[in-house]
Design an enzyme around this catalytic site. Structure first.
Site, short mmCIF file in Angstrom:
data_model
loop_
_atom_site.label_atom_id
_atom_site.label_comp_id
_atom_site.label_asym_id
_atom_site.label_seq_id
_atom_site.Cartn_x
_atom_site.Cartn_y
_atom_site.Cartn_z
N ASP A 91 -4.86 6.72 4.38
CA ASP A 91 -3.86 5.85 5.06
C ASP A 91 -4.44 4.79 5.76
O ASP A 91 -3.50 3.78 5.88
CB ASP A 91 -2.98 6.85 5.90
N GLU A 93 -3.17 6.05 17.42
CA GLU A 93 -1.75 5.91 17.38
C GLU A 93 -1.16 6.99 18.13
O GLU A 93 -1.92 8.22 18.26
CB GLU A 93 -1.36 6.20 15.88
N LYS A 148 0.72 -1.30 -0.03
CA LYS A 148 -0.02 0.14 -0.11
C LYS A 148 0.80 1.21 -0.22
O LYS A 148 2.09 1.06 0.43
CB LYS A 148 -0.99 -0.02 1.33
N HIS A 200 -6.51 -0.69 6.04
CA HIS A 200 -6.79 -1.45 7.32
C HIS A 200 -8.16 -1.20 7.88
O HIS A 200 -8.54 -2.55 8.19
CB HIS A 200 -5.63 -0.91 8.37
C1 BG6 Z 1 0.73 2.15 7.72
C2 BG6 Z 1 0.45 3.52 7.73
O1 BG6 Z 1 -0.04 1.42 7.07
O2 BG6 Z 1 0.14 1.39 9.19
C3 BG6 Z 1 0.94 4.24 9.10
O3 BG6 Z 1 0.82 4.09 6.81
C4 BG6 Z 1 0.41 3.66 10.29
O4 BG6 Z 1 0.57 5.63 9.11
C5 BG6 Z 1 0.61 2.09 10.29
O5 BG6 Z 1 1.20 4.44 11.42
C6 BG6 Z 1 0.21 1.56 11.54
O6 BG6 Z 1 0.49 0.22 11.71
P1 BG6 Z 1 0.50 -0.60 12.97
O7 BG6 Z 1 1.02 -1.84 12.69
O8 BG6 Z 1 1.68 0.02 13.74
O9 BG6 Z 1 -0.52 -0.33 13.70
#
Ligand code: BG6
Length: 535
Positions: A268, A239, A171, A273
């Site tokens: 994003d 986050e 992605k 996701h």
């Molecule tokens: C990524 C995004 O796909 O996933 C990021 O581009 C994000 O912005 C990240 O921080 C989060 O992934 P995880 O596994 O840390 O929750």
């Protein structure tokens, strides 16, 4: 048991060479190389296996032995980010099968060198011309890379008897529906759909995979999994990190502004996701785990998402951007300052559109799935950066019990039953149920039934990329996105992007770093008599 990330359908990873395009980049350093190292430590890699990196480092060239250059970088990445600590014995074994061709993606000559290297490594390790090409490159370069691979004769057809070629596409797949279709089309000019693995690392997370097991391997949940018993669903991905990491002197220590500015949280996190997680929560049971049946069921959810009209967007979608605030006793800057600092530090002029950036770092929305099972059940989703803590979960809130017996006082309603699945951190799940407090009186108290992966199943689960890389080596596409799913997800978010594109900048609410988002997010849930969960 936890460190046995075998593909769902029991297929074994096949001997192959993993070829990482963009090997000097961040993704390879933080995620891919540590993931392969962990697979090596766990002894689950195929018997004949090697990794070859391709691409140029930011400095533009490599001095000294390229293989050693990548090995050094991999070593620091593993020391910093690996799930399991670096062990010298395993490192020796892993690093002797790690190679590097420093070359530019647009240089045909570099592909000739890459091909020669891959052939030599195949020979050395007894690998039967089987290649997994991992395109850890910006979407604008994907077409160029696959065209060069094809022209250099480095892609075998899916009907070939010996070896195989598979491609992993990272992605973002495009930045809107049209550009996503363009990426899909250019990859399809060189690789068959059966050879194409569009990765979404959320689908490799243990708790996300556990959604299907929870729903379809237990007899008590599925009968309740519908609009007769479920009040609503909340999906949160919070986050803590912002887009720039500063060092103690205020210098920039790492930044994702270059990618994120102009992209924003909807593209994003939501388009991929969160919608993927939503699909697993809401899909119908497939009649087998065959990849296309699982993927048909997921696409079925995306097909039924109620389209967003301008009126819905105004009432049900909130975006916002973080401004300066306190996080854990530290003052942290707002997004616009991060954008300015990033361009300044890179000696690049600040683009006009970024002067007062309107890129959203937070999105919340209410959406509906218009099918028989979910009719009338709201799904509330939210995601943001610089929130008070890293916490992601899916919460299923069940309907209230009737207002008789224990739930008769409308001023003090019973706490609802909630099943929450913690994606991270502390992966696990909890069920909140009403219970009687010990004593002669009937006093009801909500208690938590808790399951935690680390303590309950004896270890920290493997990283998402570990599992997904093994799946590609095994040829199991179940957890990867089929092209229709990518397009359907873009179709859902496009009206929102278009609507925002047409509205004025003053419409963008703000939230202070270290808070749970803008107050405006409450207006999409509280008028329904519901509340965002406290995480
Ligand atoms: C990524 C995004 O796909 O996933 C990021 O581009 C994000 O912005 C990240 O921080 C989060 O992934 P995880 O596994 O840390 O929750």
């Amino acid at each position: 048991m936890l460190s046995d990330p075998m593909p769902a359908r029991g297929l074994l990873p096949q001997s192959c060479q993993l070829v990482i395009f963009g090997a000097p980049g961040d993704l390879a350093w933080r995620k891919l190389l540590p993931a392969v190292y962990n697979l090596n430590v766990d002894g689950v890699l195929p018997s004949h296996f090697a990794v070859t990196g391709f691409g140029l480092p930011a400095e533009g060239s490599v001095s000294g032995d390229p293989d050693e250059h990548l090995r050094n970088r991999a070593r620091t990445g593993i020391q910093k980010f690996s799930r399991q600590p670096l062990d010298e014995g395993h490192w020796q074994d892993f690093s002797r099968a790690l190679f590097y061709v420093p070359g530019s993606f647009n240089d045909a000559q570099a592909y000739t060198q890459l091909k020669a290297k891959l052939d030599a490594v195949d020979q050395q390790f007894g690998i039967p011309a089987a290649r997994v090409y991992y395109l850890a490159v910006p979407p604008s370069l994907v077409g160029m890379c696959v065209a060069h691979l094809r022209d250099a004769g480095m892609i075998t057809s899916p009907t070939e008897r010996v070896g195989f070629s598979r491609v992993i596409v990272e992605k973002p797949i495009g930045r809107d529906l049209t550009s996503a279709q363009e990426v899909i089309r250019t990859v399809a000019q060189a690789f068959d759909e059966s050879q194409t693995y569009r990765i979404d690392h959320y689908l490799g997370k243990e708790t996300v995979q556990n959604l299907l097991v929870l729903r379809f391997a237990n007899s008590i949940f599925e009968p309740l999994w519908n609009n007769r018993f479920i009040d609503h669903v909340q999906i949160t991905v919070a986050e803590e990190e912002g887009l720039v990491q500063y060092d103690d002197q205020g210098g920039i220590n790492g930044s994702r502004v270059g990618y994120y500015e102009g992209v924003g949280a909807l593209r994003d996190m939501v388009q991929n996701h969160i919608l993927q997680v939503l699909c697993l929560v809401a899909m119908e049971p497939p009649y087998s785990l065959a990849p296309d049946l699982v993927r048909d069921a997921k696409s079925g959810v995306l097909t039924c998402l109620r389209p967003m009209t301008p009126d819905n967007i105004e009432r049900h979608v909130v975006r916002a951007q973080y401004i300066e605030g306190d996080m854990h006793g530290r003052r942290v800057p707002g997004f616009r300052k991060e954008v300015r600092d990033f361009f300044l530090s890179a000696n690049r002029p600040l683009p006009q559109a970024s002067v007062n950036s309107t890129t959203e770092t937070f999105v919340a929305m209410k959406l509906f799935i218009d099918n028989w099972r979910w009719s009338g059940v709201p799904f509330y989703i939210r995601t943001g950066k610089r929130l008070p803590r890293r916490a992601s979960e899916v919460a299923i809130q069940f309907k209230d019990v009737p207002s008789v017996l224990f739930n008769v006082n409308p001023d003090v309603p019973l706490e609802p039953t909630v099943l929450s699945l913690r994606v991270q951190p502390e992966e696990g799940m909890a069920m909140r149920i009403a219970s009687k407090l010990p004593g002669p009186k009937v006093r009801i108290y909500p208690v938590q039934m808790e399951f935690n992966y680390a303590t309950g199943l004896g270890g920290v689960p493997p990283e998402a990329y570990e599992r997904l890389l093994l799946d590609v080596m095994a040829g199991d596409a179940t957890l990867f996105l089929r092209k229709d799913a990518v397009e359907l997800a873009w179709q859902f978010v496009m009206p929102i992007l278009d609507h925002w594109g047409n509205s004025r900048q003053r419409d963008l609410p703000e939230y202070q770093c270290g808070t749970w988002g803008p107050v405006e997010a409450n207006r999409i849930i509280e008028p329904d008599g519901r509340y965002w969960r406290t995480l």
